[in-house]
Write an enzyme that holds these catalytic residues in place. Sequence first.
Site, mmCIF file in Angstrom:
data_model
loop_
_atom_site.group_PDB
_atom_site.id
_atom_site.type_symbol
_atom_site.label_atom_id
_atom_site.label_comp_id
_atom_site.label_asym_id
_atom_site.label_seq_id
_atom_site.Cartn_x
_atom_site.Cartn_y
_atom_site.Cartn_z
ATOM 1 N N TYR A 1 -2.758 -0.721 10.240
ATOM 2 C CA TYR A 1 -2.682 -1.041 8.815
ATOM 3 C C TYR A 1 -1.339 -0.594 8.243
ATOM 4 O O TYR A 1 -0.692 -1.349 7.505
ATOM 5 C CB TYR A 1 -3.830 -0.374 8.070
ATOM 6 N N SER B 1 0.855 -1.186 0.000
ATOM 7 C CA SER B 1 0.000 0.000 0.000
ATOM 8 C C SER B 1 0.890 1.234 0.000
ATOM 9 O O SER B 1 2.063 1.164 0.391
ATOM 10 C CB SER B 1 -0.883 0.000 1.259
ATOM 11 N N LYS C 1 1.575 -3.033 6.509
ATOM 12 C CA LYS C 1 2.053 -2.899 5.133
ATOM 13 C C LYS C 1 3.538 -2.550 5.072
ATOM 14 O O LYS C 1 4.233 -2.946 4.133
ATOM 15 C CB LYS C 1 1.202 -1.883 4.373
#
Length: 242
Positions: free
Chosen positions: A166, A153, A170
Amino acid sequence: MTMATPFSGAANSIVAARTVLITGVSKGLGRALALELAKRGHTVIGCARSQEKLTALQSELSSSTNHLLLTADVKSNSSVEEMAHTIVEKKGVPDIIVNNAGTINKNSKIWEVSAEDFDNVMDTNVKGVANVLRHFIPLMLPRKQGIIVNMSSGWGRSGAALVAPYCASKWAIEGLSRAVAKEVVEGMAVVALNPGVINTELLTSCFGNSASLYQAPDAWAVKAATMILNLTAGDNGGSLTV
Protein backbone atom coordinates in the site's frame (compact mmCIF):
# COMPACT_ATOMS: atom_id res chain seq x y z
CA MET A 1 4.28 23.39 -5.75
CA THR A 2 2.75 22.90 -2.33
CA MET A 3 4.00 20.06 -0.14
CA ALA A 4 1.51 18.44 2.23
CA THR A 5 -0.48 21.65 2.57
CA PRO A 6 -3.57 21.47 4.80
CA PHE A 7 -6.75 23.11 3.56
CA SER A 8 -8.81 25.36 5.77
CA GLY A 9 -11.50 26.76 3.47
CA ALA A 10 -14.99 27.58 4.69
CA ALA A 11 -17.55 24.80 4.35
CA ASN A 12 -20.10 27.26 2.99
CA SER A 13 -18.03 28.42 0.03
CA ILE A 14 -20.34 29.03 -2.93
CA VAL A 15 -19.11 27.57 -6.21
CA ALA A 16 -20.73 26.96 -9.58
CA ALA A 17 -22.39 23.60 -10.11
CA ARG A 18 -19.85 21.01 -11.22
CA THR A 19 -19.90 17.54 -12.68
CA VAL A 20 -17.65 15.30 -10.59
CA LEU A 21 -16.49 11.78 -11.45
CA ILE A 22 -15.61 9.66 -8.41
CA THR A 23 -14.13 6.19 -8.76
CA GLY A 24 -14.77 3.71 -5.96
CA VAL A 25 -17.99 5.55 -5.19
CA SER A 26 -19.95 2.75 -3.53
CA LYS A 27 -18.39 2.87 -0.05
CA GLY A 28 -16.04 4.70 2.28
CA LEU A 29 -14.71 8.09 1.29
CA GLY A 30 -16.05 7.91 -2.25
CA ARG A 31 -19.60 7.32 -1.08
CA ALA A 32 -19.44 10.03 1.57
CA LEU A 33 -18.04 12.52 -0.92
CA ALA A 34 -20.73 11.69 -3.48
CA LEU A 35 -23.51 12.24 -0.96
CA GLU A 36 -22.03 15.56 0.16
CA LEU A 37 -21.54 16.85 -3.38
CA ALA A 38 -25.06 15.84 -4.40
CA LYS A 39 -26.46 17.57 -1.33
CA ARG A 40 -24.73 20.76 -2.48
CA GLY A 41 -26.32 20.55 -5.92
CA HIS A 42 -23.44 19.14 -7.93
CA THR A 43 -23.79 16.31 -10.44
CA VAL A 44 -22.14 13.07 -9.39
CA ILE A 45 -20.80 10.50 -11.82
CA GLY A 46 -19.55 7.44 -10.02
CA CYS A 47 -18.24 3.98 -10.69
CA ALA A 48 -17.73 0.85 -8.63
CA ARG A 49 -17.77 -2.90 -9.16
CA SER A 50 -20.89 -3.65 -7.10
CA GLN A 51 -24.19 -2.91 -8.82
CA GLU A 52 -26.03 -3.65 -5.57
CA LYS A 53 -24.11 -0.96 -3.69
CA LEU A 54 -24.51 1.49 -6.57
CA THR A 55 -28.27 0.97 -6.55
CA ALA A 56 -28.38 1.65 -2.82
CA LEU A 57 -26.32 4.82 -3.25
CA GLN A 58 -28.48 6.05 -6.13
CA SER A 59 -31.54 6.03 -3.89
CA GLU A 60 -29.74 8.17 -1.30
CA LEU A 61 -28.35 10.84 -3.59
CA SER A 62 -30.15 14.20 -3.57
CA SER A 63 -31.96 14.71 -6.91
CA SER A 64 -31.01 11.14 -7.74
CA THR A 65 -32.09 11.35 -11.39
CA ASN A 66 -29.40 13.95 -12.12
CA HIS A 67 -26.55 11.57 -11.39
CA LEU A 68 -24.92 8.69 -13.26
CA LEU A 69 -23.59 5.60 -11.50
CA LEU A 70 -21.88 2.90 -13.55
CA THR A 71 -20.42 -0.52 -12.90
CA ALA A 72 -16.77 -0.51 -13.89
CA ASP A 73 -13.50 -1.97 -12.67
CA VAL A 74 -10.67 0.57 -12.82
CA LYS A 75 -8.14 -2.28 -12.98
CA SER A 76 -9.43 -3.00 -16.48
CA ASN A 77 -8.31 -0.59 -19.18
CA SER A 78 -11.15 -1.66 -21.48
CA SER A 79 -13.71 -1.20 -18.70
CA VAL A 80 -12.51 2.36 -18.09
CA GLU A 81 -12.47 3.07 -21.83
CA GLU A 82 -16.08 1.93 -22.14
CA MET A 83 -17.02 3.99 -19.08
CA ALA A 84 -15.45 7.10 -20.60
CA HIS A 85 -17.51 6.73 -23.77
CA THR A 86 -20.71 6.29 -21.76
CA ILE A 87 -20.00 9.30 -19.55
CA VAL A 88 -19.23 11.62 -22.46
CA GLU A 89 -22.37 10.48 -24.26
CA LYS A 90 -24.66 10.95 -21.26
CA LYS A 91 -23.07 13.70 -19.17
CA GLY A 92 -20.24 15.25 -21.14
CA VAL A 93 -16.68 15.70 -19.90
CA PRO A 94 -16.42 15.87 -16.09
CA ASP A 95 -15.20 19.12 -14.54
CA ILE A 96 -13.47 17.25 -11.72
CA ILE A 97 -12.19 13.69 -11.42
CA VAL A 98 -11.50 12.11 -8.04
CA ASN A 99 -9.45 8.94 -8.42
CA ASN A 100 -10.59 7.40 -5.16
CA ALA A 101 -10.84 3.66 -5.86
CA GLY A 102 -8.28 1.84 -3.77
CA THR A 103 -7.47 -1.22 -1.74
CA ILE A 104 -4.92 -2.34 0.84
CA ASN A 105 -3.13 -5.58 1.61
CA LYS A 106 -3.91 -7.58 4.73
CA ASN A 107 -1.40 -6.65 7.44
CA SER A 108 1.67 -8.72 6.54
CA LYS A 109 5.42 -8.41 6.16
CA ILE A 110 6.36 -8.04 2.51
CA TRP A 111 7.73 -11.59 2.25
CA GLU A 112 4.40 -12.88 3.53
CA VAL A 113 2.33 -10.98 0.95
CA SER A 114 1.39 -13.22 -1.97
CA ALA A 115 2.18 -12.13 -5.51
CA GLU A 116 -1.55 -12.01 -6.20
CA ASP A 117 -2.25 -9.69 -3.27
CA PHE A 118 0.65 -7.42 -4.19
CA ASP A 119 -0.54 -7.22 -7.79
CA ASN A 120 -4.10 -6.46 -6.70
CA VAL A 121 -2.95 -3.45 -4.68
CA MET A 122 -0.80 -2.13 -7.52
CA ASP A 123 -3.37 -2.86 -10.21
CA THR A 124 -6.09 -1.02 -8.30
CA ASN A 125 -4.20 1.85 -6.71
CA VAL A 126 -1.72 2.67 -9.47
CA LYS A 127 -2.82 1.12 -12.75
CA GLY A 128 -6.43 1.99 -11.96
CA VAL A 129 -5.53 5.66 -11.71
CA ALA A 130 -3.41 5.45 -14.87
CA ASN A 131 -6.32 3.91 -16.76
CA VAL A 132 -8.58 6.80 -15.80
CA LEU A 133 -5.94 9.36 -16.73
CA ARG A 134 -5.36 7.63 -20.07
CA HIS A 135 -8.97 7.93 -21.15
CA PHE A 136 -10.10 11.18 -19.54
CA ILE A 137 -7.19 13.60 -19.85
CA PRO A 138 -7.47 13.67 -23.68
CA LEU A 139 -11.11 14.73 -23.23
CA MET A 140 -10.10 17.59 -20.93
CA LEU A 141 -7.16 18.91 -22.94
CA PRO A 142 -9.18 20.68 -25.68
CA ARG A 143 -11.18 22.51 -23.02
CA LYS A 144 -7.99 23.67 -21.26
CA GLN A 145 -9.65 23.11 -17.91
CA GLY A 146 -10.31 20.29 -15.49
CA ILE A 147 -9.23 19.23 -12.03
CA ILE A 148 -7.88 15.75 -11.29
CA VAL A 149 -7.54 14.63 -7.68
CA ASN A 150 -5.55 11.44 -7.11
CA MET A 151 -6.17 10.08 -3.64
CA SER A 152 -2.89 9.51 -1.84
CA SER A 153 -2.22 8.82 1.83
CA GLY A 154 0.03 9.77 4.70
CA TRP A 155 1.64 6.44 3.85
CA GLY A 156 2.43 7.86 0.43
CA ARG A 157 4.77 10.30 2.16
CA SER A 158 6.14 8.01 4.86
CA GLY A 159 6.46 4.29 5.54
CA ALA A 160 4.80 1.79 7.85
CA ALA A 161 5.40 -1.85 8.64
CA LEU A 162 2.94 -4.50 7.39
CA VAL A 163 1.51 -2.32 4.60
CA ALA A 164 4.49 -2.10 2.25
CA PRO A 165 2.45 -2.75 -0.92
CA TYR A 166 0.00 0.00 0.00
CA CYS A 167 2.81 2.42 0.88
CA ALA A 168 4.52 1.68 -2.43
CA SER A 169 1.30 2.27 -4.34
CA LYS A 170 0.66 5.63 -2.70
CA TRP A 171 4.26 6.79 -3.15
CA ALA A 172 3.67 5.93 -6.82
CA ILE A 173 0.57 8.12 -6.84
CA GLU A 174 2.57 11.04 -5.47
CA GLY A 175 5.16 10.67 -8.23
CA LEU A 176 2.58 10.01 -10.94
CA SER A 177 0.61 13.10 -9.96
CA ARG A 178 3.65 15.38 -9.99
CA ALA A 179 4.77 14.06 -13.37
CA VAL A 180 1.36 14.28 -15.04
CA ALA A 181 0.96 17.80 -13.67
CA LYS A 182 3.87 18.75 -15.93
CA GLU A 183 2.19 17.16 -18.96
CA VAL A 184 -1.28 18.74 -18.89
CA VAL A 185 -2.06 22.09 -20.48
CA GLU A 186 -2.25 25.38 -18.63
CA GLY A 187 -5.67 25.74 -17.05
CA MET A 188 -5.78 22.19 -15.70
CA ALA A 189 -4.60 20.84 -12.36
CA VAL A 190 -3.48 17.42 -11.19
CA VAL A 191 -2.95 17.00 -7.45
CA ALA A 192 -2.25 14.23 -4.96
CA LEU A 193 -4.54 14.43 -1.95
CA ASN A 194 -3.92 12.84 1.43
CA PRO A 195 -7.40 12.49 2.98
CA GLY A 196 -6.07 12.07 6.50
CA VAL A 197 -6.97 9.19 8.82
CA ILE A 198 -10.66 8.30 8.46
CA ASN A 199 -12.76 5.49 9.92
CA THR A 200 -13.33 3.34 6.84
CA GLU A 201 -13.24 -0.38 6.05
CA LEU A 202 -9.72 0.13 4.75
CA LEU A 203 -8.57 1.63 8.04
CA THR A 204 -10.30 -1.10 10.02
CA SER A 205 -8.31 -3.70 8.09
CA CYS A 206 -5.14 -2.10 9.49
CA PHE A 207 -6.17 -0.73 12.87
CA GLY A 208 -8.96 -3.09 13.88
CA ASN A 209 -11.37 -1.64 16.46
CA SER A 210 -9.09 1.36 16.95
CA ALA A 211 -10.33 2.70 13.61
CA SER A 212 -13.49 3.86 15.38
CA LEU A 213 -11.43 6.47 17.23
CA TYR A 214 -11.01 8.45 14.01
CA GLN A 215 -13.44 10.77 12.23
CA ALA A 216 -16.32 9.36 10.21
CA PRO A 217 -16.37 9.64 6.40
CA ASP A 218 -19.39 11.96 6.36
CA ALA A 219 -17.66 14.49 8.63
CA TRP A 220 -14.54 14.27 6.48
CA ALA A 221 -16.58 14.77 3.29
CA VAL A 222 -17.80 18.20 4.38
CA LYS A 223 -14.22 19.48 4.49
CA ALA A 224 -13.01 17.47 1.51
CA ALA A 225 -15.85 18.58 -0.78
CA THR A 226 -15.16 22.23 -0.07
CA MET A 227 -11.46 21.77 -0.69
CA ILE A 228 -11.91 19.85 -3.94
CA LEU A 229 -14.52 22.25 -5.32
CA ASN A 230 -12.21 25.19 -4.70
CA LEU A 231 -9.11 23.74 -6.36
CA THR A 232 -7.82 25.79 -9.30
CA ALA A 233 -5.13 25.58 -11.95
CA GLY A 234 -2.87 27.28 -9.43
CA ASP A 235 -2.86 24.07 -7.38
CA ASN A 236 -1.38 22.03 -10.23
CA GLY A 237 1.32 19.67 -9.00
CA GLY A 238 0.35 20.07 -5.37
CA SER A 239 0.72 17.42 -2.71
CA LEU A 240 -2.20 18.38 -0.50
CA THR A 241 -3.85 17.27 2.73
CA VAL A 242 -7.47 17.63 3.84
